[in-house]
Design a protein around this motif. Structure first.
Motif, mmCIF file in Angstrom:
data_model
loop_
_atom_site.group_PDB
_atom_site.id
_atom_site.type_symbol
_atom_site.label_atom_id
_atom_site.label_comp_id
_atom_site.label_asym_id
_atom_site.label_seq_id
_atom_site.Cartn_x
_atom_site.Cartn_y
_atom_site.Cartn_z
ATOM 1 N N LYS A 29 -13.948 43.532 -15.159
ATOM 2 C CA LYS A 29 -14.678 44.311 -14.158
ATOM 3 C C LYS A 29 -15.714 43.460 -13.428
ATOM 4 O O LYS A 29 -16.482 42.723 -14.041
ATOM 5 C CB LYS A 29 -15.364 45.490 -14.848
ATOM 6 C CG LYS A 29 -16.317 46.277 -13.945
ATOM 7 C CD LYS A 29 -16.940 47.419 -14.712
ATOM 8 C CE LYS A 29 -18.063 48.071 -13.921
ATOM 9 N NZ LYS A 29 -17.639 48.586 -12.623
ATOM 10 N N HIS A 30 -15.714 43.567 -12.097
ATOM 11 C CA HIS A 30 -16.742 42.920 -11.288
ATOM 12 C C HIS A 30 -18.002 43.778 -11.368
ATOM 13 O O HIS A 30 -17.976 44.957 -10.999
ATOM 14 C CB HIS A 30 -16.261 42.799 -9.846
ATOM 15 C CG HIS A 30 -17.199 42.021 -8.975
ATOM 16 N ND1 HIS A 30 -17.232 40.644 -8.963
ATOM 17 C CD2 HIS A 30 -18.155 42.433 -8.092
ATOM 18 C CE1 HIS A 30 -18.154 40.235 -8.106
ATOM 19 N NE2 HIS A 30 -18.736 41.307 -7.571
ATOM 20 N N ILE A 31 -19.075 43.206 -11.838
ATOM 21 C CA ILE A 31 -20.298 43.961 -12.069
ATOM 22 C C ILE A 31 -21.272 43.730 -10.918
ATOM 23 O O ILE A 31 -21.596 42.588 -10.575
ATOM 24 C CB ILE A 31 -20.947 43.561 -13.411
ATOM 25 C CG1 ILE A 31 -19.991 43.875 -14.568
ATOM 26 C CG2 ILE A 31 -22.283 44.269 -13.600
ATOM 27 C CD1 ILE A 31 -20.475 43.387 -15.907
ATOM 28 N N LYS A 32 -21.755 44.830 -10.345
ATOM 29 C CA LYS A 32 -22.739 44.755 -9.277
ATOM 30 C C LYS A 32 -24.098 45.160 -9.823
ATOM 31 O O LYS A 32 -24.230 46.195 -10.479
ATOM 32 C CB LYS A 32 -22.321 45.648 -8.111
ATOM 33 C CG LYS A 32 -21.048 45.146 -7.422
ATOM 34 C CD LYS A 32 -20.728 45.915 -6.160
ATOM 35 C CE LYS A 32 -19.503 45.332 -5.467
ATOM 36 N NZ LYS A 32 -19.178 46.054 -4.209
ATOM 37 N N ALA A 51 -21.441 42.789 -22.843
ATOM 38 C CA ALA A 51 -21.528 44.075 -23.546
ATOM 39 C C ALA A 51 -21.077 45.218 -22.641
ATOM 40 O O ALA A 51 -20.430 46.167 -23.097
ATOM 41 C CB ALA A 51 -22.957 44.307 -24.029
ATOM 42 N N ILE A 52 -21.410 45.134 -21.354
ATOM 43 C CA ILE A 52 -20.963 46.155 -20.405
ATOM 44 C C ILE A 52 -19.438 46.151 -20.313
ATOM 45 O O ILE A 52 -18.786 47.203 -20.388
ATOM 46 C CB ILE A 52 -21.598 45.919 -19.021
ATOM 47 C CG1 ILE A 52 -23.109 46.165 -19.078
ATOM 48 C CG2 ILE A 52 -20.943 46.817 -17.961
ATOM 49 C CD1 ILE A 52 -23.849 45.740 -17.820
ATOM 50 N N ARG A 53 -18.862 44.969 -20.152
ATOM 51 C CA ARG A 53 -17.406 44.867 -20.002
ATOM 52 C C ARG A 53 -16.676 45.312 -21.266
ATOM 53 O O ARG A 53 -15.633 45.955 -21.212
ATOM 54 C CB ARG A 53 -17.017 43.430 -19.655
ATOM 55 C CG ARG A 53 -17.410 42.982 -18.253
ATOM 56 C CD ARG A 53 -16.722 41.687 -17.876
ATOM 57 N NE ARG A 53 -16.990 41.336 -16.488
ATOM 58 C CZ ARG A 53 -17.832 40.381 -16.105
ATOM 59 N NH1 ARG A 53 -18.501 39.673 -17.013
ATOM 60 N NH2 ARG A 53 -18.022 40.122 -14.817
ATOM 61 N N GLN A 54 -17.235 44.946 -22.411
ATOM 62 C CA GLN A 54 -16.568 45.223 -23.694
ATOM 63 C C GLN A 54 -16.986 46.557 -24.300
ATOM 64 O O GLN A 54 -16.504 46.928 -25.364
ATOM 65 C CB GLN A 54 -16.865 44.076 -24.664
ATOM 66 C CG GLN A 54 -16.325 42.735 -24.199
ATOM 67 C CD GLN A 54 -16.932 41.551 -24.920
ATOM 68 O OE1 GLN A 54 -17.548 41.700 -25.977
ATOM 69 N NE2 GLN A 54 -16.773 40.354 -24.358
ATOM 70 N N ARG A 55 -17.881 47.270 -23.609
ATOM 71 C CA ARG A 55 -18.337 48.585 -24.049
ATOM 72 C C ARG A 55 -18.834 48.554 -25.496
ATOM 73 O O ARG A 55 -18.406 49.335 -26.346
ATOM 74 C CB ARG A 55 -17.215 49.610 -23.880
ATOM 75 C CG ARG A 55 -16.755 49.765 -22.450
ATOM 76 C CD ARG A 55 -15.659 50.803 -22.309
ATOM 77 N NE ARG A 55 -15.229 50.908 -20.915
ATOM 78 C CZ ARG A 55 -14.291 51.759 -20.490
ATOM 79 N NH1 ARG A 55 -13.698 52.585 -21.339
ATOM 80 N NH2 ARG A 55 -13.951 51.793 -19.212
#
Length: 319
Positions: free
Chosen positions: A3-6, A288-292
């Protein structure tokens, strides 16, 4: 996972710039909004880093549907309320140390994170500095156990200026900001909760309203001890210096550099993908955001540190 994180970043001061520099090295992450007090200055920084949106109001960034996460590098007194606002807006949040300057506010952030399930992390950078990671790796491998940490946090800050030598709009604090680094790191590296803590402080500055010198003693449940000296009056080498005294060695950490007890430098360049602790901290947040998953230095993990700071503050206020 890709995921591209903004990201929105609030606070374009000394530490905000460090985060912007670190994020430039991280693939798949884009800062799309910058918030700070002075709009003209904020626009200048935004232009330098190619950030399309600039504002003086965090609410403007939180209203942007494409913002996934927020990094807060704002004054300490704003941290908890702004972290709560980010979580309520459905945004992942990383708040620079300290999480709060009162235990009840830190607890409120932790409680809301548990309700939302969003990633909420605090910038306890020492967990990520390669020097401390090297020591941590030895501890985890069973090759080193801390007997004592001796830590000095020294600055020359008799006027209200930041790390860039610019006037601050808020007042820094030895206990809630600078001691937080060591209190958390000691428990983290010892692998044991703090069961005893004592503090004394020097005179209160007549205009800043804070103690300029402080001494703290800590003891972990496993018997390890820590002595921390802090000063805003030190006109000499500046920064924080950590001496680890253990059962199989002695190590001295100076930010991202590490030395043994005989002052021989230890190569920590291969400990992680970067030598920049702020960048590594940000990498953990985005991973951590990407891997939840829960990040290292999540608000829940660092909450015990703020309980200790609260207890120390109660001691100091009592006498």
């Amino acid at each position: 996972m890709s995921k591209h994180i903004k990201v929105a970043l609030a606070g374009a001061g000394a530490f905000g710039i460090k985060h912007l520099d670190g994020i430039e090295n991280i693939d798949g992450v884009e800062v799309v909004s910058l918030v700070s007090r002075n709009l003209d200055a904020t626009r200048q920084v935004a232009a330098k880093y190619g950030i399309a949106h600039a504002s003086t109001d965090l609410a403007d960034s939180l209203a942007m549907a494409d913002v996934d996460a927020v990094i807060l590098c704002t004054p300490t007194q704003m941290h908890a309320a702004q972290a709560i606002a980010c979580l309520k807006a459905g945004k992942h949040v990383q708040v620079e140390i300290p999480l709060a300057d009162a235990l009840k506010d830190a607890q409120a952030v932790v409680d809301l994170q548990r309700q939302t399930g969003l990633v909420a992390m605090c910038g306890h950078t020492r967990r990520f500095n390669p020097s401390h990671q090297w020591v941590r790796n030895r501890i985890v491998a069973g090759e080193f156990n801390i007997q004592q940490m001796d830590v000095q946090t020294f600055f020359f800050r008799r006027s209200n200026i930041n790390a860039l030598g610019q006037p601050r709009s808020w007042t820094d604090h030895l206990l809630w900001h600078h001691a937080a680094h060591t209190v958390d790191l000691f428990a983290y590296q010892a692998g044991s909760r703090i069961v005893k803590a004592n503090a004394v402080q020097g005179p209160i500055h007549p205009s800043l309203g804070i103690a300029m010198d402080m001494s703290i003693q800590l003891k972990a449940e496993n018997g390890a001890i820590c002595t921390l000296s802090l000063s805003f009056n030190n006109d000499g080498p500046l920064g924080t210096f950590f001496r680890y005294i253990g059962d199989t060695g002695t190590y001295l950490a100076r930010y991202d550099d590490l030395f043994d007890g005989r002052d021989e430098k230890i190569d920590v360049s291969r400990v992680d993908v970067s030598m920049n602790g702020i960048e590594l901290q940000d990498r953990e947040f985005f991973a951590a955001i990407r891997q939840r998953r829960e990040p290292n230095a999540s608000v829940a993990q660092v909450l015990p540190c703020y309980q200790v700071l609260h207890d120390l503050e109660q001691q100091l206020n009592a006498g």
